[in-house]
Design an enzyme around this catalytic site. Structure first.
Site, PDB file in Angstrom:
ATOM      1  N   ARG A 154       0.868  -1.180   0.000  1.00 58.53           N
ATOM      2  CA  ARG A 154       0.000   0.000   0.000  1.00 58.53           C
ATOM      3  C   ARG A 154       0.904   1.230   0.000  1.00 58.53           C
ATOM      4  O   ARG A 154       2.122   1.116   0.108  1.00 58.53           O
ATOM      5  CB  ARG A 154      -1.013  -0.019   1.154  1.00 58.53           C
ATOM      6  CG  ARG A 154      -0.650  -0.693   2.414  1.00 58.53           C
ATOM      7  CD  ARG A 154       0.409  -0.016   3.227  1.00 58.53           C
ATOM      8  NE  ARG A 154       0.159   1.403   3.405  1.00 58.53           N
ATOM      9  CZ  ARG A 154       1.066   2.307   3.687  1.00 58.53           C
ATOM     10  NH1 ARG A 154       2.342   1.962   3.821  1.00 58.53           N
ATOM     11  NH2 ARG A 154       0.754   3.567   3.836  1.00 58.53           N
TER      12      ARG A 154
ATOM     13  N   ARG B 278      -7.266  -0.066  -6.797  1.00 65.45           N
ATOM     14  CA  ARG B 278      -7.426   1.033  -5.831  1.00 65.45           C
ATOM     15  C   ARG B 278      -7.629   2.321  -6.637  1.00 65.45           C
ATOM     16  O   ARG B 278      -6.714   2.774  -7.337  1.00 65.45           O
ATOM     17  CB  ARG B 278      -6.196   1.146  -4.919  1.00 65.45           C
ATOM     18  CG  ARG B 278      -6.039  -0.107  -4.049  1.00 65.45           C
ATOM     19  CD  ARG B 278      -5.284   0.157  -2.790  1.00 65.45           C
ATOM     20  NE  ARG B 278      -6.037   0.934  -1.838  1.00 65.45           N
ATOM     21  CZ  ARG B 278      -5.485   1.472  -0.755  1.00 65.45           C
ATOM     22  NH1 ARG B 278      -4.198   1.340  -0.524  1.00 65.45           N
ATOM     23  NH2 ARG B 278      -6.228   2.155   0.098  1.00 65.45           N
TER      24      ARG B 278
ATOM     25  N   GLN C 219      -2.353   2.182   9.971  1.00 66.39           N
ATOM     26  CA  GLN C 219      -1.041   2.284   9.308  1.00 66.39           C
ATOM     27  C   GLN C 219      -0.060   3.097  10.147  1.00 66.39           C
ATOM     28  O   GLN C 219       1.153   2.878  10.093  1.00 66.39           O
ATOM     29  CB  GLN C 219      -1.180   2.941   7.919  1.00 66.39           C
ATOM     30  CG  GLN C 219      -1.855   2.081   6.880  1.00 66.39           C
ATOM     31  CD  GLN C 219      -3.348   2.304   6.825  1.00 66.39           C
ATOM     32  OE1 GLN C 219      -3.983   2.660   7.814  1.00 66.39           O
ATOM     33  NE2 GLN C 219      -3.951   2.099   5.663  1.00 66.39           N
TER      34      GLN C 219
ATOM     35  N   ASP D  58      -2.110  10.924  -2.171  1.00 64.01           N
ATOM     36  CA  ASP D  58      -2.500   9.891  -3.143  1.00 64.01           C
ATOM     37  C   ASP D  58      -2.882  10.483  -4.491  1.00 64.01           C
ATOM     38  O   ASP D  58      -2.820   9.802  -5.521  1.00 64.01           O
ATOM     39  CB  ASP D  58      -3.647   9.061  -2.588  1.00 64.01           C
ATOM     40  CG  ASP D  58      -3.128   8.095  -1.545  1.00 64.01           C
ATOM     41  OD1 ASP D  58      -2.965   8.509  -0.385  1.00 64.01           O
ATOM     42  OD2 ASP D  58      -2.821   6.943  -1.906  1.00 64.01           O
TER      43      ASP D  58
ATOM     44  N   ASN E 254      -5.532  12.235   0.583  1.00 63.87           N
ATOM     45  CA  ASN E 254      -4.649  11.373   1.382  1.00 63.87           C
ATOM     46  C   ASN E 254      -5.531  10.568   2.335  1.00 63.87           C
ATOM     47  O   ASN E 254      -6.758  10.750   2.357  1.00 63.87           O
ATOM     48  CB  ASN E 254      -3.618  12.220   2.133  1.00 63.87           C
ATOM     49  CG  ASN E 254      -2.497  11.375   2.733  1.00 63.87           C
ATOM     50  OD1 ASN E 254      -1.885  10.564   2.029  1.00 63.87           O
ATOM     51  ND2 ASN E 254      -2.207  11.529   4.006  1.00 63.87           N
ATOM     52  N   LYS E 255      -4.922   9.695   3.096  1.00 68.06           N
ATOM     53  CA  LYS E 255      -5.642   8.806   4.004  1.00 68.06           C
ATOM     54  C   LYS E 255      -6.717   9.524   4.811  1.00 68.06           C
ATOM     55  O   LYS E 255      -6.500  10.637   5.281  1.00 68.06           O
ATOM     56  CB  LYS E 255      -4.614   8.159   4.941  1.00 68.06           C
ATOM     57  CG  LYS E 255      -5.130   7.261   6.018  1.00 68.06           C
ATOM     58  CD  LYS E 255      -6.032   6.150   5.527  1.00 68.06           C
ATOM     59  CE  LYS E 255      -5.403   5.299   4.446  1.00 68.06           C
ATOM     60  NZ  LYS E 255      -6.404   4.439   3.758  1.00 68.06           N
TER      61      LYS E 255
END
Ligand code: MRU
Length: 354
Positions: A44, A90, A204, A245, A255-256
């Site tokens: 990932r 993804r 994460q 991302d 992003n996350k």
């Protein structure tokens, strides 16, 4: 621990779902193995999944060869099908699409030059190895630009930095993007401490970022995501550094999930919020963040914590994997080609013109 290793005709992937308890590796011998590894997050992080997908396409090409598909038009249609399947694994991280587009262009060039399916496969392997190697240089350059820009803004003083998710070695081929910048600052003695958000739901931050930083002897404190605001309020954070991302033409950054909240908190407390990402994370075909497709993941990721049932099995859940931070909340974006200060449509387009 190597995130990815290419051995002729197989890709060895460190299974990040098992970290830090177990160091196990998945042996991918087909493109479907690579797609599965990307989907379950064994590999990932935007740059790492781009490189993994490139090798996945090489495995796809090898399979077409094994099936004796020598007609190059059929071969190239087969490659396009494999690339589309890998790309769909993804949807938010544009590096995946970027890497596969580059790979397909390589195949097209070889095809146009009249090369055989076997020669195209070899060219694809060379291209994947190049992408992998380039990511190392890119990480180093982002880190150098990021550390220099922060020192310019903050002076050469020790900083306490907050990060979210994992934008480190485990998300790339080398030292990472956000964690690369932190590592570069640490090398100069300029990191007092890193606060790592645990990063719900898949942790994460707790599982990966803390493990990486501890291995490098960088002082790190794990916090729950909901602690971020309080440590900012109580004056314990000098800067936030995160990865990305996908970044649109106006500097909006996906992003996350949870990154947006951190950016709002940083703005409220007048703490600079920095993004570190390669140029391949920019998607200039999209004008603004609202256009970015946001991956939604399985509801059990929230209802359960591995084997432990946290919420009732039939609980309704909303589980977006990413959010978008508006460019107004970002102080600067560090790339391998330099820094974009105060990202906006104007500064991003000026950066890409030069
Ligand atoms: O769902 P993940 O773990 O792939 O999310 C990763 C992130 O959000 C990272 O911050 C991003 O990909 C940048 S990695 C250098």
């Amino acid at each position: 621990m190597k995130t990815l290793e290419w051995r002729r005709n197989e890709l060895i992937i460190l299974d990040q779902t098992k970290l830090p308890a177990e160091e196990t590796y998945r042996r991918c011998t087909s493109w479907q193995d690579v797609k599965d590894a990307i989907s379950v997050l064994a590999v990932r992080g935007a740059p790492a999944i781009g490189v993994a997908a490139a090798y996945g396409l090489v495995l796809g090409a090898s399979e077409l060869l094994r099936r004796k598909i020598t007609d190059t038009a059929v071969f190239s249609a087969g490659l396009a099908t494999v690339a589309a399947a890998l790309d769909a694994a993804r949807p938010t991280a544009v590096n995946l699409h970027w890497a596969l587009t580059r790979m397909l262009k390589t195949a097209e060039k070889e095809l146009a030059a009249g090369k055989s399916s076997a020669a195209i496969t070899l060219a694809l392997e060379r291209e994947a190895v190049t992408l992998h190697a380039k990511d190392i240089e890119i990480n180093r350059s982002i880190s150098a630009y990021g550390a220099a820009a922060i020192i310019m803004q903050k002076g050469a003083k020790k900083l306490t930095v907050l990060t979210h998710c994992n934008a480190g070695a485990l998300a790339t081929a080398d030292i990472g993007t956000a964690l690369g910048v932190i590592r570069a600052l640490h090398k100069r003695g300029l990191i007092e401490r890193v606060y790592a958000d645990e990063t719900r739901p898949l942790l994460q931050g707790a599982r990966l970022t803390v493990t990486e930083l501890k291995a490098d002897g960088i002082p790190v404190t794990l916090i729950t995501d909901s602690t971020a605001g309080w440590i900012m309020k109580t004056g314990r954070v000098d800067a936030v550094i995160v990865g990305a991302d996908r970044i649109t033409a106006n500097g909006d950054t996906a992003n996350k999930i949870g990154t947006y909240s951190v950016s709002v908190l940083a703005k409220e407390h007048r703490i600079p919020f920095y993004v570190a990402a390669p140029v391949s994370t920019f998607d200039l075909s999209m004008a603004r963040g609202e256009e970015i497709p946001i991956e939604e993941r399985h509801h059990d990721e929230v209802r359960r914590l591995r084997d432990v049932q946290l919420a009732l099995a039939d609980t309704d859940v909303f589980n977006p994997a990413f959010d978008v931070t508006p460019h107004q909340n970002i102080e600067a974006i560090f790339t391998e080609k330099g820094t974009i200060e105060k990202p906006s449509e104007t500064t991003v387009s000026a950066f890409f013109r030069t």
